[in-house]
Design a protein around this motif. Structure first.
Motif, PDB file in Angstrom:
ATOM      1  N   GLN A 379       0.824  -1.206   0.000  1.00  0.00           N
ATOM      2  CA  GLN A 379       0.000   0.000   0.000  1.00  0.00           C
ATOM      3  C   GLN A 379       0.860   1.258   0.000  1.00  0.00           C
ATOM      4  O   GLN A 379       0.523   2.250  -0.645  1.00  0.00           O
ATOM      5  CB  GLN A 379      -0.962   0.013   1.188  1.00  0.00           C
ATOM      6  N   TRP A 380       2.001   1.213   0.702  1.00  0.00           N
ATOM      7  CA  TRP A 380       2.915   2.356   0.642  1.00  0.00           C
ATOM      8  C   TRP A 380       3.478   2.521  -0.769  1.00  0.00           C
ATOM      9  O   TRP A 380       3.630   3.644  -1.262  1.00  0.00           O
ATOM     10  CB  TRP A 380       4.048   2.199   1.650  1.00  0.00           C
ATOM     11  N   ALA A 381       3.785   1.411  -1.429  1.00  0.00           N
ATOM     12  CA  ALA A 381       4.281   1.485  -2.806  1.00  0.00           C
ATOM     13  C   ALA A 381       3.245   2.137  -3.716  1.00  0.00           C
ATOM     14  O   ALA A 381       3.567   3.040  -4.501  1.00  0.00           O
ATOM     15  CB  ALA A 381       4.632   0.088  -3.323  1.00  0.00           C
ATOM     16  N   TRP A 382       1.985   1.692  -3.607  1.00  0.00           N
ATOM     17  CA  TRP A 382       0.936   2.274  -4.459  1.00  0.00           C
ATOM     18  C   TRP A 382       0.764   3.759  -4.130  1.00  0.00           C
ATOM     19  O   TRP A 382       0.685   4.595  -5.044  1.00  0.00           O
ATOM     20  CB  TRP A 382      -0.409   1.569  -4.262  1.00  0.00           C
ATOM     21  N   ALA A 383       0.705   4.087  -2.844  1.00  0.00           N
ATOM     22  CA  ALA A 383       0.410   5.463  -2.435  1.00  0.00           C
ATOM     23  C   ALA A 383       1.549   6.420  -2.788  1.00  0.00           C
ATOM     24  O   ALA A 383       1.313   7.525  -3.294  1.00  0.00           O
ATOM     25  CB  ALA A 383       0.113   5.506  -0.935  1.00  0.00           C
ATOM     26  N   SER A 384       2.785   6.014  -2.510  1.00  0.00           N
ATOM     27  CA  SER A 384       3.918   6.896  -2.811  1.00  0.00           C
ATOM     28  C   SER A 384       4.122   7.018  -4.324  1.00  0.00           C
ATOM     29  O   SER A 384       4.444   8.098  -4.836  1.00  0.00           O
ATOM     30  CB  SER A 384       5.191   6.398  -2.127  1.00  0.00           C
ATOM     31  N   GLY A 385       3.919   5.906  -5.039  1.00  0.00           N
ATOM     32  CA  GLY A 385       4.020   5.951  -6.491  1.00  0.00           C
ATOM     33  C   GLY A 385       2.960   6.859  -7.102  1.00  0.00           C
ATOM     34  O   GLY A 385       3.243   7.629  -8.029  1.00  0.00           O
TER      35      GLY A 385
END
Length: 392
Positions: A379-385
């Protein structure tokens, strides 16, 4: 050979890089996505036992570790688990919820990679992989990247190359080296969500290899109630992987082997079954080998009736706060993620852009933001991306 310029070059075709490239591409940006690996999204493909634990519905900033615990709030608020789930459902990917809010594909992690590739294609993203990045420079024409034998330029560069966890998948500290070259600070990386190793007085417990039990494990102020697994090297299982992210070398890890037991339960057991032994009392509550080992270590021989209430209360306390003293971890080779990374103090929490280097962005695991086990890091990957993709 110099290729036509792009608006942005994204280094790393993992979860964060794919999301960033797709979002920027669909906003009309000309995006080049580069990866040294021979396949796209390799860590996605092995995640969740091949079914990809792609998010967690309980995502919240307090489930992330960072030198700045507030940094992740902005991105996580602007791209939520519900947003990613909507994308999954729009692509017809069947999913299910397992324990503790973890969402998995019914089928294969390949579906998530295919979905992200399709989203990137919608944005006209150019994807190249299977070659090393030889050089990254910054000059008047923006950022120059030499990939294999080709050189590409763009006014924006996104570092999405992850951390050094799971090096057999091609993971390296490339992001940190690049960040330091551009003057960004790096919080010392260490393995996270990783098995712990035991030695010394705890060696006996390695003989329980393969035995698992539901426990509450604690390191520092962090506590997790899930399964712990004894291994031939030490401790693993979800509860241990969780506390490993908080564990500091030299500190103990304490385990409550009977988290549901009421105070005084062992004294009550003596009243109810005075002729029972400690081992036979523990046997219905824990795996047999573990029950016997704990009873042996507590050294209360004979029947419960032969023990004073004080000794039984002390035994209860040991079982509730059994201290292990790990001598290390199994390292980046077995770590699912990395604690530490590019310091958030040098990045904008809104856009993920470096404050001192306009046009340079960092997303995903490369950044000093590390989530709990169970879909939080995706979820951090999706959100930061997404945040960077919206800013490019």
């Amino acid at each position: 050979m110099t290729a036509a310029p792009y608006d942005a070059i994204v280094l790393g075709a993992g979860a964060a890089g794919l999301m960033c490239a797709a979002v920027a591409g669909q906003r009309g940006r000309r995006v080049l996505l580069l990866d040294h690996a021979d396949a796209i999204g390799k860590k996605i493909l092995i995640s969740g036992g091949g079914r990809c634990n792609f998010t967690n519905i309980h995502t919240a900033p307090d489930r992330y570790i960072s030198a700045n615990p507030h940094f992740a709030k902005s991105a996580l608020a602007r791209y939520t688990p519900a947003d990613f789930l909507a994308l999954v459902e729009a692509h017809g990917i069947a999913w299910h919820e397992k324990t503790l809010g973890q969402l998995f594909c019914d089928g294969s992690a390949k579906q998530i990679v295919a979905m992200l590739m399709e989203e990137a294609a919608k944005g006209g993203v150019t994807i190249l992989h299977g070659q090393p990045v030889h050089e990254v420079v910054h000059g008047a024409d923006g950022f120059g990247v030499t990939f294999g034998e080709r050189r590409f330029t763009a006014p924006a560069l996104v570092v999405a190359t992850g951390g050094p966890s799971i090096p057999k998948m091609g993971a390296t500290g490339f992001a940190y080296d690049l960040a330091r070259r551009f003057g960004l600070k790096v919080v010392e990386p260490r393995p996270a969500l990783v098995p712990l190793t035991l030695g010394g007085d705890d060696l006996l417990f390695r003989e329980l290899s393969g035995v698992a039990a539901p426990v509450e494990a604690r390191a520092g102020n962090a506590a997790f109630r899930e399964a712990a697994l004894f291994t031939h090297r030490g401790l693993s299982g979800p509860a241990i992987l969780q506390v490993s992210s908080y564990w500091q070398r030299g500190d103990p890890v304490t385990i409550d082997f009977l988290p549901d037991a009421a105070p005084g339960w062992l004294v009550e057991a003596k009243r109810a079954r005075p002729r029972a032994t400690l081992a036979s009392t523990l046997a219905p509550l824990l795996p047999a080998r573990l029950a016997q080992t704990l009873a042996d270590r507590l050294a209360l021989p004979g029947e419960l009736a032969a023990q004073t209430d004080r000794k039984l209360v002390d035994a209860e306390g040991r079982l509730k706060r059994w201290a292990f003293h790990p001598n290390g971890t199994e390292g980046f080779a077995k770590a699912e993620v990395t604690v530490g990374g590019i310091a958030t103090a040098g990045l904008s929490s809104q856009t993920m852009m470096a404050k001192s280097v306009p046009g340079l962005y960092a997303v995903g695991e490369a950044v000093d933001v590390t989530g709990w086990l169970g879909g939080y890091n995706f979820q951090w990957a999706w959100a930061s991306g997404y945040a960077a993709g919206q800013a490019l």
